[in-house]
Design an enzyme around this catalytic site. Structure first.
Site, PDB file in Angstrom:
ATOM      1  CB  SER A  35     -42.776  -6.444 -21.891  1.00  0.00           C
ATOM      2  OG  SER A  35     -42.778  -7.853 -21.871  1.00  0.00           O
ATOM      3  CG  HIS A  64     -38.019  -8.722 -22.448  1.00  0.00           C
ATOM      4  ND1 HIS A  64     -38.868  -8.813 -23.535  1.00  0.00           N
ATOM      5  CD2 HIS A  64     -38.787  -8.300 -21.402  1.00  0.00           C
ATOM      6  CE1 HIS A  64     -40.080  -8.441 -23.160  1.00  0.00           C
ATOM      7  NE2 HIS A  64     -40.068  -8.150 -21.881  1.00  0.00           N
TER       8      HIS A  64
END
Length: 315
Positions: free
Chosen positions: A85, A199
């Site tokens: 991430s 996400h």
């Protein structure tokens, strides 16, 4: 061969920047970040400050780059870089594709866009003990039963390990899903310290805005291998790394696949940047033949000594 792994949001803990190795290179990295962002970065790791995604994401990138630079200063260069991430931004700096200052500005913009899109009421949950296929099936029945409203849907956000899946959604949707996952045999279903639904398609518009911002930033061909989030493969062009960074908030992070790519490319020593050791634990369980070290577990500046010895051992 050495690989550096950079953790994502949720790994943070109060005071973690102050636990970085005491070294001029580390101090200079924090000072540079403070100058670029016109704020005192050393204040971003307090308990109060870490309630903000902006503080968390910026701090994690600073910590990752500080460790990469400290190792490089000691003559220890990682040949592979990958971040989960927001950790991907530190990886992009480490591999030489983006300047630290540009990464900091892009990360701040990223976090601001995410917070603006979902200031409250959303987040992530970690589900352990179920496979991705089982989670997808459970999501299908959950979403089908609750309708198509955004605040009732759940999405697969991260595949961190074969039986460690992170899902995204609203507080209500995650609470209901955690109960369903536990009833379906999950060993753990727990909310993470993340206040945005990372996400997944909920961040489509924010991702598009970040992509537009990223078009103004210079990306270079990496000097070391960068392994991406979305497709979990080595990216060799600056433009591909730009796309990976700008869009990873919208798409599932295939971390376990990225880890597999790193090992298959010959990494024998993995070092996880501060502040946690979740990525280290995943690597140790999946690939016990590879040395996995969490920088945060070493007191003072001892990490350099240990990595120099391990990375220098014959393969």
């Amino acid at each position: 061969m050495l690989a550096l792994l950079y953790p994502g949001q949720g790994a943070q803990s109060a005071g973690f920047l102050h636990r970085l190795p005491p070294h001029p290179v580390v101090d200079a990295t924090i000072a540079e970040a403070s100058d670029v962002l016109s704020l005192d970065v050393s204040t971003l790791d307090s308990s109060d400050a870490l309630r903000s995604s902006v503080a968390v994401q910026v701090s994690l990138v600073v910590a990752g780059v500080a460790i990469q630079r400290r190792l490089a200063d000691a003559g220890i260069e990682a040949q592979l870089h990958a971040g989960l991430s927001v950790g991907a931004y530190a990886a992009a700096v480490g591999c030489g594709s983006i300047a630290f200052a540009d990464a900091l500005r892009m990360v701040r913009t990223r976090a601001e866009l995410m917070e603006r899109a979902y200031p409250s009421g959303y987040g992530l949950s970690a589900i352990e003990g179920l496979t991705e296929a089982q989670i997808e099936t459970l999501i299908g029945t959950s979403n089908g039963a609750s309708g198509d409203a955004a605040d009732s849907r759940v999405y697969v956000a991260n595949v961190n390990a074969p039986r460690q899946i992170v899902v995204a959604g609203s507080d209500a949707a995650l609470a209901a899903f955690n109960e369903r996952a536990s009833a379906a045999g999950a060993h753990r279903a727990k909310r993470l310290a993340v206040s945005v639904p990372s996400h997944c398609e909920l961040l489509k518009e924010a991702s598009e805005a970040l992509d537009a911002y990223a078009s103004t930033i210079s990306f270079r061909t990496p000097t070391h291998v960068y392994v991406g989030n979305r497709r979990a493969r080595a990216l060799r062009r600056g433009e591909d790394i730009r796309e990976d960074l700008a869009t990873n908030m919208r798409y599932t992070v295939r971390w376990f696949d990225a880890l597999t790519t790193i090992v298959e490319r010959g990494a024998t020593v993995l070092v996880e940047a501060p502040p946690g050791q979740v990525l280290t634990d995943i690597a140790r369980l999946a690939y016990p033949e590879v040395t996995a070290l969490a920088a945060a577990s070493f007191a003072g500046d001892r990490l350099v000594e240990v990595v120099a010895r391990r990375a220098g051992e014959p393969e």
